[in-house]
Every structure is written in structure tokens, then in C-alpha cells.
Design a protein around this motif. Structure first.
Motif, mmCIF file in Angstrom:
data_model
loop_
_atom_site.group_PDB
_atom_site.id
_atom_site.type_symbol
_atom_site.label_atom_id
_atom_site.label_comp_id
_atom_site.label_asym_id
_atom_site.label_seq_id
_atom_site.Cartn_x
_atom_site.Cartn_y
_atom_site.Cartn_z
ATOM 1 N N CYS A 158 6.155 10.963 -1.624
ATOM 2 C CA CYS A 158 6.104 12.586 -1.433
ATOM 3 C C CYS A 158 6.594 13.240 -2.443
ATOM 4 C CB CYS A 158 6.457 12.892 0.012
ATOM 5 S SG CYS A 158 6.064 11.790 1.466
ATOM 6 N N ALA A 159 5.641 13.942 -3.189
ATOM 7 C CA ALA A 159 6.163 14.681 -4.405
ATOM 8 C C ALA A 159 5.718 15.996 -3.999
ATOM 9 C CB ALA A 159 5.486 14.411 -5.600
ATOM 10 N N MET A 160 6.949 17.055 -4.035
ATOM 11 C CA MET A 160 6.604 18.401 -3.482
ATOM 12 C C MET A 160 7.674 19.343 -4.242
ATOM 13 S SD MET A 160 8.367 18.131 0.143
ATOM 14 C CE MET A 160 7.670 16.542 0.430
ATOM 15 N N PRO A 161 7.357 20.424 -4.586
ATOM 16 C CA PRO A 161 8.268 21.702 -4.873
ATOM 17 C C PRO A 161 8.864 22.280 -3.730
ATOM 18 C CG PRO A 161 5.991 22.509 -4.766
ATOM 19 C CD PRO A 161 5.932 20.953 -4.537
ATOM 20 N N ILE A 207 -2.990 2.296 -3.967
ATOM 21 C CA ILE A 207 -2.840 3.757 -3.726
ATOM 22 C C ILE A 207 -3.846 4.303 -2.672
ATOM 23 C CG2 ILE A 207 -2.749 5.937 -4.633
ATOM 24 C CD1 ILE A 207 -0.314 4.534 -5.397
ATOM 25 N N ASP A 208 -3.366 4.988 -1.836
ATOM 26 C CA ASP A 208 -4.086 5.907 -0.908
ATOM 27 C C ASP A 208 -3.437 7.442 -1.213
ATOM 28 O OD1 ASP A 208 -5.400 7.208 0.948
ATOM 29 O OD2 ASP A 208 -4.487 6.654 2.698
ATOM 30 N N TYR A 209 -4.317 8.008 -1.905
ATOM 31 C CA TYR A 209 -3.759 9.287 -2.510
ATOM 32 C C TYR A 209 -4.253 10.657 -1.585
ATOM 33 C CZ TYR A 209 -3.072 13.333 -5.407
ATOM 34 O OH TYR A 209 -2.782 14.602 -5.975
ATOM 35 N N LEU A 210 -3.227 11.601 -1.449
ATOM 36 C CA LEU A 210 -3.554 12.479 -0.417
ATOM 37 C C LEU A 210 -2.977 13.770 -1.236
ATOM 38 C CD1 LEU A 210 -4.248 13.832 2.175
ATOM 39 C CD2 LEU A 210 -2.025 13.148 3.185
ATOM 40 N N ASP A 211 -3.675 14.803 -1.232
ATOM 41 C CA ASP A 211 -3.475 16.054 -1.901
ATOM 42 C C ASP A 211 -3.476 17.069 -0.690
ATOM 43 O OD1 ASP A 211 -2.998 18.592 -2.975
ATOM 44 O OD2 ASP A 211 -3.915 18.079 -4.901
ATOM 45 N N HIS A 260 -2.761 20.333 -11.656
ATOM 46 C CA HIS A 260 -2.212 18.992 -12.211
ATOM 47 C C HIS A 260 -1.117 19.175 -13.169
ATOM 48 C CE1 HIS A 260 -4.718 16.501 -9.483
ATOM 49 N NE2 HIS A 260 -4.488 17.667 -8.795
ATOM 50 N N ASN A 261 -1.830 19.592 -14.500
ATOM 51 C CA ASN A 261 -1.044 19.589 -15.632
ATOM 52 C C ASN A 261 0.283 20.730 -15.980
ATOM 53 O OD1 ASN A 261 -2.613 21.961 -16.156
ATOM 54 N ND2 ASN A 261 -3.314 21.367 -17.892
ATOM 55 N N LYS A 262 0.342 21.464 -14.826
ATOM 56 C CA LYS A 262 1.400 22.435 -14.907
ATOM 57 C C LYS A 262 2.518 22.094 -13.787
ATOM 58 C CE LYS A 262 -1.326 26.323 -17.038
ATOM 59 N NZ LYS A 262 -0.349 26.235 -18.191
ATOM 60 N N SER A 263 2.373 20.971 -12.742
ATOM 61 C CA SER A 263 3.265 20.849 -11.832
ATOM 62 C C SER A 263 4.180 19.515 -12.219
ATOM 63 C CB SER A 263 2.211 20.550 -10.611
ATOM 64 O OG SER A 263 3.243 19.832 -9.601
ATOM 65 N N ASN A 264 5.534 20.144 -11.970
ATOM 66 C CA ASN A 264 6.555 19.002 -12.441
ATOM 67 C C ASN A 264 6.791 18.173 -11.387
ATOM 68 O OD1 ASN A 264 8.070 19.892 -14.746
ATOM 69 N ND2 ASN A 264 8.583 21.882 -13.657
ATOM 70 N N SER A 265 6.346 18.404 -9.997
ATOM 71 C CA SER A 265 6.401 17.332 -8.876
ATOM 72 C C SER A 265 5.169 16.318 -9.183
ATOM 73 C CB SER A 265 6.296 18.146 -7.463
ATOM 74 O OG SER A 265 5.110 18.690 -7.347
ATOM 75 N N LYS A 288 0.844 -1.234 -0.020
ATOM 76 C CA LYS A 288 -0.029 0.036 -0.017
ATOM 77 C C LYS A 288 1.077 1.262 0.032
ATOM 78 C CE LYS A 288 -4.058 1.948 2.074
ATOM 79 N NZ LYS A 288 -5.191 1.906 3.090
ATOM 80 N N ILE A 289 0.720 2.228 -1.044
ATOM 81 C CA ILE A 289 1.485 3.336 -1.026
ATOM 82 C C ILE A 289 0.759 4.471 -0.805
ATOM 83 C CG2 ILE A 289 2.799 5.031 -2.790
ATOM 84 C CD1 ILE A 289 3.329 2.371 -4.254
ATOM 85 N N LEU A 290 1.120 5.477 0.033
ATOM 86 C CA LEU A 290 0.304 6.629 0.400
ATOM 87 C C LEU A 290 1.130 7.682 -0.449
ATOM 88 C CD1 LEU A 290 -1.670 8.562 2.018
ATOM 89 C CD2 LEU A 290 0.482 8.757 3.749
ATOM 90 N N HIS A 291 0.292 8.189 -1.600
ATOM 91 C CA HIS A 291 0.948 9.120 -2.359
ATOM 92 C C HIS A 291 0.556 10.405 -2.245
ATOM 93 C CE1 HIS A 291 0.765 10.534 -7.015
ATOM 94 N NE2 HIS A 291 1.844 11.140 -6.400
ATOM 95 N N ILE A 292 1.553 11.303 -1.807
ATOM 96 C CA ILE A 292 1.173 12.710 -1.541
ATOM 97 C C ILE A 292 1.718 13.660 -2.291
ATOM 98 C CG2 ILE A 292 1.336 14.252 0.429
ATOM 99 C CD1 ILE A 292 1.812 11.931 2.232
ATOM 100 N N ASP A 293 0.756 14.495 -2.814
ATOM 101 C CA ASP A 293 1.087 15.824 -3.672
ATOM 102 C C ASP A 293 1.066 17.068 -2.754
ATOM 103 O OD1 ASP A 293 2.098 14.813 -6.020
ATOM 104 O OD2 ASP A 293 -0.001 14.673 -6.673
#
Length: 224
Positions: free
Chosen positions: A92-95, A38-42, A13-18, A2-7
């Protein structure tokens, strides 16, 4: 798995590199045959509350002595801690914003840093993190080039903050893929930075797939 995917990017969305790099890594895991949910968290949409006086009082009050109001104050944090504890992996993806992490990711860290939940406070005053079983990947995007030897390298407050915060709750060796520079440079350098990041993520996905396969084989042999 199980992956906790965090943005954490404030860009759409379509303008973010991270955001794009986070999706790319998950796609590469699938390409290498890794099975996961996936457990998605924005955190820009599900923004965690800032630490307040009520929160501090509630979290340091023994659970059996908490009032109904204290339990209400802690409810969002309780839920977020549970999501983290239920995950095997955090991606964890982040700018980088102004040399450090986005404020929304900081409130996420505050929400999951909990006494007797994600770390234990021992009688002698020392602490022990409880999330040592989690694999954590930070995918970061930076406007400037903060690699060793760059004039900006000393201004990277993002990496030490993430390492320290997650080490406290038990994650001793998080992995990093940093795309840089993506703003304060020529177009060719920006393109090269994204190529490097994609290559690093591809190699990392391959490594994870190989390690998971080895673990699965070992577990099968032990079960025989």
C-alpha cells in the motif's frame, strides 16, 4: 504469490513519490527473483463508497435475511473484501495528507472491515481478525519530518491509524517504509529522504526474497 498493489496518491503517476516508491519495491522483488502476480488497485480512480446508513444496516443484518437492496449496497464491499482475501501480500503506497491517510484509502479500509468477512464478532462481544495470514507493507511519503526527535513527530496520525485498522482485521505486524521529509525542507534533505527510502525498500525486498526461499525449502523438505 499474489500481491494487491494499492496506490492512493492524487498526483499523476510521474509526479508522485509514493507511486514511484511502490513501483520500485516491486521491481526490487523481481530483481531478487521473487515470482508474483499483481492485482493493481488505484483508490483514487476506483473510489469506494462512503459508509452510509444503508451500508451499516445491511452489513449487520444476517446474510440469509438480507434483502436484494441490501445485497446491492454491499456488492462493492464484497468484491473488495474478496480481492484482499485472495491476495497473499498487500503493498500500500500512499502520501500523508494533513497528518493522516488519504480519504480514499480510508474508504478502502471501511469497505474491507466487515463483520463475519474480515473479522468475526464473537458472542461475548470480542472480535477476532481473519486476515492474519496477510503480509502488509505500507510505503508512505510525508512532507514534514515526523521521525523521533522531530518537532513534528507528535503529529503523525497516519501510522497509528493504519496499525489499529489493520490489527482489527488480523494484521498484527505490518511493515512501514516512510520517506520523509519531502516538502517542508531543503532540496538536499528531500533527496536524502528518498535515498533512505530506496535503501530501506531494497533491504526489505532482499529480506522477503530470503524468507520466501527458506519457506519454499522447508515445504519441499516436508513433502519428501
Amino acid at each position: 504469490m499474489k500481491i494487491l498493489h494499492i496506490d492512493s496518491s492524487s498526483k499523476i503517476h510521474n509526479k508522485s513519490n509514493s507511486r514511484a516508491l511502490g513501483r520500485y519495491f516491486l521491481q526490487q522483488l523481481e530483481r531478487y527473483g521473487v515470482e508474483f502476480e499483481i492485482d493493481y488497485l488505484d483508490v483514487t480512480e476506483d473510489v469506494q463508497p462512503h459508509v452510509s446508513a444503508e451500508f451499516v444496516q445491511a452489513t449487520y443484518t444476517p446474510e440469509a435475511e438480507r434483502t436484494e437492496r441490501m445485497r446491492e449496497v454491499l456488492a462493492p464491499s464484497d468484491a473488495m473484501c474478496q480481492r484482499v482475501m485472495d491476495a497473499d501480500v498487500l503493498v500500500c503506497a500512499m502520501p500523508m495528507y494533513n497528518w493522516t491517510i488519504p480519504s480514499t484509502f480510508k474508504t478502502f479500509i471501511d469497505a474491507i472491515t466487515r463483520t463475519n468477512v474480515t473479522y468475526d464478532l464473537l458472542p461475548d462481544g470480542t472480535t477476532v481478525g481473519k486476515l492474519g495470514d496477510k503480509k502488509v507493507l505500507f510505503i508512505t511519503t510525508r512532507g514534514a519530518d515526523l521521525r523521533q526527535g522531530s518537532p513534528y513527530s507528535h503529529m503523525d496520525a497516519m501510522t497509528p491509524v493504519l496499525k489499529a485498522a489493520f490489527a482489527f482485521i488480523g494484521v498484527e505486524a505490518p511493515e512501514f517504509v516512510d520517506a520523509q521529509p519531502l516538502q517542508f525542507t531543503a532540496a538536499e534533505a528531500r533527496e536524502a529522504a528518498l535515498v533512505r527510502a530506496h535503501n530501506d525498500l531494497d533491504q526489505l525486498a532482499s529480506q522477503w526474497a530470503t524468507n520466501l526461499q527458506k519457506t519454499a525449502c522447508s515445504q519441499s523438505e516436508m513433502a519428501v
